[in-house]
Write a protein that holds these residues in place. Structure first.
Motif, PDB file in Angstrom:
ATOM      1  N   VAL A  72       0.858  -1.189   0.000  1.00 41.64           N
ATOM      2  CA  VAL A  72       0.000   0.000   0.000  1.00 41.64           C
ATOM      3  C   VAL A  72       0.889   1.233   0.000  1.00 41.64           C
ATOM      4  O   VAL A  72       1.848   1.321   0.777  1.00 41.64           O
ATOM      5  CB  VAL A  72      -0.937   0.031   1.225  1.00 41.64           C
ATOM      6  N   ASN A  84       0.914   5.490   0.164  1.00 43.82           N
ATOM      7  CA  ASN A  84       0.190   6.733   0.446  1.00 43.82           C
ATOM      8  C   ASN A  84       1.064   7.914   0.079  1.00 43.82           C
ATOM      9  O   ASN A  84       2.192   8.033   0.544  1.00 43.82           O
ATOM     10  CB  ASN A  84      -0.185   6.836   1.930  1.00 43.82           C
ATOM     11  N   THR A 137      -0.944   3.647   9.991  1.00 41.39           N
ATOM     12  CA  THR A 137      -1.160   2.347   9.361  1.00 41.39           C
ATOM     13  C   THR A 137      -2.590   1.863   9.506  1.00 41.39           C
ATOM     14  O   THR A 137      -3.061   1.062   8.703  1.00 41.39           O
ATOM     15  CB  THR A 137      -0.214   1.292   9.968  1.00 41.39           C
ATOM     16  N   VAL A 168      -5.025   1.925   6.491  1.00 41.12           N
ATOM     17  CA  VAL A 168      -4.942   0.994   5.379  1.00 41.12           C
ATOM     18  C   VAL A 168      -6.104   0.016   5.459  1.00 41.12           C
ATOM     19  O   VAL A 168      -6.303  -0.637   6.482  1.00 41.12           O
ATOM     20  CB  VAL A 168      -3.605   0.218   5.408  1.00 41.12           C
ATOM     21  N   HIS A 190       3.789  -0.988   3.939  1.00 36.31           N
ATOM     22  CA  HIS A 190       3.207   0.347   3.851  1.00 36.31           C
ATOM     23  C   HIS A 190       4.291   1.329   3.416  1.00 36.31           C
ATOM     24  O   HIS A 190       5.192   1.657   4.187  1.00 36.31           O
ATOM     25  CB  HIS A 190       2.620   0.739   5.210  1.00 36.31           C
ATOM     26  N   LYS A 224       5.306   4.913   2.642  1.00 34.79           N
ATOM     27  CA  LYS A 224       4.821   6.263   2.922  1.00 34.79           C
ATOM     28  C   LYS A 224       5.516   7.307   2.072  1.00 34.79           C
ATOM     29  O   LYS A 224       4.916   8.295   1.664  1.00 34.79           O
ATOM     30  CB  LYS A 224       5.015   6.577   4.406  1.00 34.79           C
ATOM     31  N   ASN A 259       8.808  -0.948   7.410  1.00 33.22           N
ATOM     32  CA  ASN A 259       7.653  -0.706   6.548  1.00 33.22           C
ATOM     33  C   ASN A 259       6.656  -1.870   6.561  1.00 33.22           C
ATOM     34  O   ASN A 259       5.587  -1.769   5.961  1.00 33.22           O
ATOM     35  CB  ASN A 259       8.109  -0.449   5.107  1.00 33.22           C
TER      36      ASN A 259
END
Length: 597
Positions: free
Chosen positions: A76, A78, A84, A87, A106, A108, A117
Motif C-alpha cells: 500500500v 500513500n 497504518t 490501510v 506500507h 509512505k 515498513n
C-alpha cells in the motif's frame, strides 16, 4: 501469539527502485510460511489501482507462481503519510486469499524501504504482535523441488457453423479442473512405490517427511546406496507422476445417482484435440509431511491448467489453436522462479507485449530479455544441454580473496573446448572455442536465435567482413581477440569493447574495470595472449588492497564432460595474476549486451 515475518533483502532493494505514482493497493507480496512464520521473497506491482480488479490481479499472480508460494500480503502506498490503521484491505481480497493475518508493506515516502515498513494486520484491522527481520536465504537452494509432468489431451467440439470455440474450451478445461479440486488425482513419486491422494499415503509412513522421500527411491539396479541418496537429494529435482481416478467414489462425485439417460442430438460438428503439456514446479519447505503434499500439488496443477486455458483463448485464430508451453524462469537477482506460459509457434517478436507486461508486473528493468523462452531455469541436476556442460563454475569454492567482491557472469552459457563435436582442433582452436562459449551466452539469454557457430562458419564470417581471404576457410590458423569481436558483430550483431595490456602482470590492475563489466554487462570475456586464449567468467576484487583473482574457463581441455574432473583439475577455476604470462601482450574482448526485452 507472536508471528515472525522475514523479508528477503532483494525485496527491500527492489522496492527502493520503484517509482510510486498513485496511492492505494499498488501490489502484492509473495511468500510462504504458516501461521507463526511468514517469509516474503518477492512482490508484484499493479499497473492500475482499481479495486474492481484486485482479485483478478491476485489470481494472475498466483497462476505464475510455483507450488508452495502464494500471495501472502499487499503493498500500500500513500502519497501523504498516514497512520497504518488507515490501510483498508478489500473484502473481496480477504475472501479470496483466506489468510490471516496478512503481511502489509506500507510505503509512505519514496526512498529507503526497511523492515519497519512491514507489519501484520487481521482482516478487521486489528494489529498483530510480530517480529520483522531481513534475510538473505536462498529459497531455491534450501527447498526441495518437485516437478509434475504429464500430457493431458482434451477434445473440444462445436457445431459446424459455430465460429466461437471459447465456451467449449472453457467448459472442457473447467471440467478437468473440477476433477482436480474434487480430489480425483493421485500422485506418485517416480522410481519409488510412494503414492498419495484422497487423504491416503501409500508406500511410506503417514508421518513421513518429504525430506526423506529419497530413502524410498530405487535405481535401475533396484536400490540406492546412502551415498547415492545424498547426492540425489543435493542435485536433483524429484519427479512426480499424476493420475486421474477412473473409478471409486471421488471419480463419480458429480454423477447423479439415478438410472443412466442417453441423450442424442443430431447435427454436424467439428472437433479438435488440444494437448495440455502439464509442467508444474513446486517448492516444498523442509519438514513438510508427505500427506500435506496433495493440497499443494492440487493447487499448483489447478493454477497451471487455468493459465493454459487463458493462453489458448488469447492466441486462438478461428479453429486453429496453439499448444501452450510452460517455461520456468528466474528473474535476475530474485530468489524465486516464475512459471510463464507461451503459445507454441508464436514468435518472440509477437510475444513482446506479453513479456513487457511480465517485466512491469515483477518490477524487472525492461532492458534485459529475462522472460524470453531461452532463459528457462535450470532445475537442480540439469548440467547438460545438447551434450555440453552448462555453467561448470557452479559449485566451485570461493576464490580466497579476503574481503573481495565477486563479480560473476550472469545467466547461462555452455562450455566449449578442444576435441568436441567430433572435431580435432587441438593446439589451434582455443579462441574458436572461447568464441563459441560467448555466442552460447547470448543465445541462452535470448539475445539471438542463432546457434553456436562451427569453426568453418567462424572462418567464413571473417572472410565475409574482409578480415581474411578465401583460403582461410578450412585452415587451422589461429584467431585472436579482434577476430572474435568481428565475428560477434557479423554473426549475432553484438559489439565489443577491446582492452589491451602490454603484459600479463598488468592484468591485475584491471580488476575494477572487469568487475564493472560483469556488473553492468554480465557476459563472459575472451582473452588472448601469446599463443593461448581463455574465457574469463568473473573476477573477485578487493577495492582496498587491489588483490584480484580471475575465474577462468579453459578451452584447452580435451577430455569428456566430467564436471568433477573439470573443476578438480582446474580447467574451470579461480586463478591468480601469476596465471598470465608476464612476457605476453594480451587483448581482451568484452562483448556488450544489446538493450532488449
Amino acid at each position: 501469539m507472536e508471528v515472525c515475518v522475514s523479508v528477503h533483502s532483494e525485496v527491500l532493494r527492489a522496492l527502493q527502485n520503484v517509482t510510486w505514482k498513485k496511492s492505494g493497493l499498488c501490489g502484492f507480496l509473495v511468500g510462504y510460511g504458516d501461521a507463526q512464520d511468514r517469509k516474503v521473497v518477492a512482490f508484484t506491482l499493479r499497473s492500475e489501482i482499481d479495486c474492481k480488479r484486485v482479485v483478478p490481479d491476485a489470481i494472475e499472480v498466483e497462476r505464475l507462481l510455483p507450488g508452495g508460494l502464494s500471495v501472502c500480503g499487499i503493498i500500500v502506498h500513500n502519497v501523504h503519510p498516514t497512520d497504518t490503521t488507515e490501510v483498508a484491505i478489500p473484502n473481496e481480497l480477504v475472501e479470496h486469499l483466506d489468510l490471516s493475518p496478512l503481511v502489509v508493506c506500507h510505503i509512505k515516502t519514496e526512498g529507503k524501504v526497511t523492515s519497519d515498513n512491514f507489519y501484520l494486520m487481521l482482516f478487521d484491522n486489528t494489529p498483530v504482535k510480530k517480529t520483522v527481520k531481513t534475510t538473505n536465504t536462498n529459497l531455491l537452494a534450501e527447498y526441495q523441488f518437485f516437478q509434475i509432468k504429464a500430457n493431458i489431451p482434451i477434445t473440444v467440439a462445436v457445431e459446424a457453423d459455430c465460429k466461437d470455440w471459447s465456451n467449449s474450451i472453457e467448459t472442457e478445461v473447467d471440467q478437468l479442473c473440477k476433477r482436480v479440486s474434487d480430489g480425483c488425482c493421485m500422485y506418485a513419486i517416480s522410481d519409488s512405490a510412494v503414492m498419495f491422494g484422497q487423504g491416503q499415503v501409500k508406500g511410506v509412513q503417514d508421518n513421513a517427511l518429504c525430506d526423506n522421500l529419497y530413502e524410498y527411491m530405487q535405481a535401475g539396479d533396484g536400490f540406492l546406496t546412502r551415498s547415492k541418496q545424498k547426492d540425489l537429494k543435493k542435485q536433483s529435482c524429484m519427479q512426480v507422476e499424476i493420475f486421474f481416478l477412473a473409478s471409486g467414489e471421488a471419480a463419480f462425485i458429480n454423477i447423479p445417482t439415478c438410472a443412466p439417460v442417453i441423450q442424442r442430438k443430431m447435427g454436424t460438428y467439428k472437433c479438435v484435440k488440444i494437448n495440455l503439456p502439464l509442467n508444474v514446479i513446486s517448492l516444498i519447505k523442509s519438514g513438510t509431511k508427505v500427506n500435506n503434499l496433495q493440497k499443494i500439488f492440487d493447487q499448483a496443477v489447478l493454477s497451471q491448467l487455468q493459465a493454459m486455458k487463458q493462453c489458448i483463448l488469447k492466441f486462438s485464430q478461428g479453429d486453429r489453436f496453439h499448444t501452450p508451453e510452460v517455461f520456468h524462469i528466474q528473474p535476475e537477482d530474485l530468489p524465486f522462479i516464475v512459471s510463464v506460459i507461451f503459445p507454441k509457434g508464436v514468435s518472440e517478436q509477437d510475444l513482446e507485449s506479453s513479456r513487457r507486461h511480465l517485466h512491469d508486473l515483477f518490477g524487472v528493468v525492461a532492458d534485459w530479455p529475462v522472460f524470453k523462452r531461452a532463459n528457462v531455469f535450470l532445475l537442480p541436476g540439469d548440467r547438460m544441454l545438447n551434450g555440453y556442460l552448462i555453467n561448470p563454475h557452479i559449485g566451485l569454492p570461493p576464490s580466497g580473496i579476503k574481503d573481495g567482491k565477486p563479480c560473476i557472469v550472469h545467466g547461462k552459457y555452455t562450455y566449449h573446448h578442444y576435441m568436441q563435436d567430433h572435431f580435432d582442433d587441438n593446439k589451434w582452436g582455443c579462441a574458436y572455442r572461447s568464441l563459441q562459449t560467448l555466442v552460447s551466452w547470448f543465445h541462452l539469454q535470448g539475445y539471438t536465435d542463432r546457434p553456436v557457430p562451427s569453426h568453418k562458419e567462424i572462418q567464413q564470417a571473417l572472410v565475409a567482413v574482409g578480415d581474411k581471404d578465401a583460403s582461410f576457410v578450412g585452415s587451422k590458423k589461429w584467431i585472436g581477440s579482434l577476430e572474435v569481436s568481428y565475428c560477434l558483430e557479423q554473426l549475432i550483431q553484438v559489439t565489443s569493447k577491446i582492452i589491451s595490456v602490454s603484459s600479463g602482470s598488468e592484468l591485475s590492475s584491471k580488476g575494477r574495470e572487469l568487475c564493472n563489466h560483469f556488473t553492468t554487462q554480465g557476459s563472459p570475456i575472451m582473452i588472448g595472449g601469446g599463443v593461448l586464449a581463455h574465457t574469463i567468467l568473473g573476477v573477485d576484487f578487493n577495492e582496498v588492497t587491489g588483490d584480484v583473482k580471475f575465474l577462468i574457463l579453459d578451452p584447452h581441455y580435451t577430455g569428456g564432460e566430467d564436471i568433477k574432473v573439470i573443476q578438480d583439475k582446474g580447467w574451470c577455476g579461480w586463478k591468480g595474476p601469476d596465471f598470465w604470462d608476464s612476457n605476453a601482450h594480451y587483448n581482451l574482448c568484452l562483448p556488450q549486451r544489446p538493450t532488449a526485452i
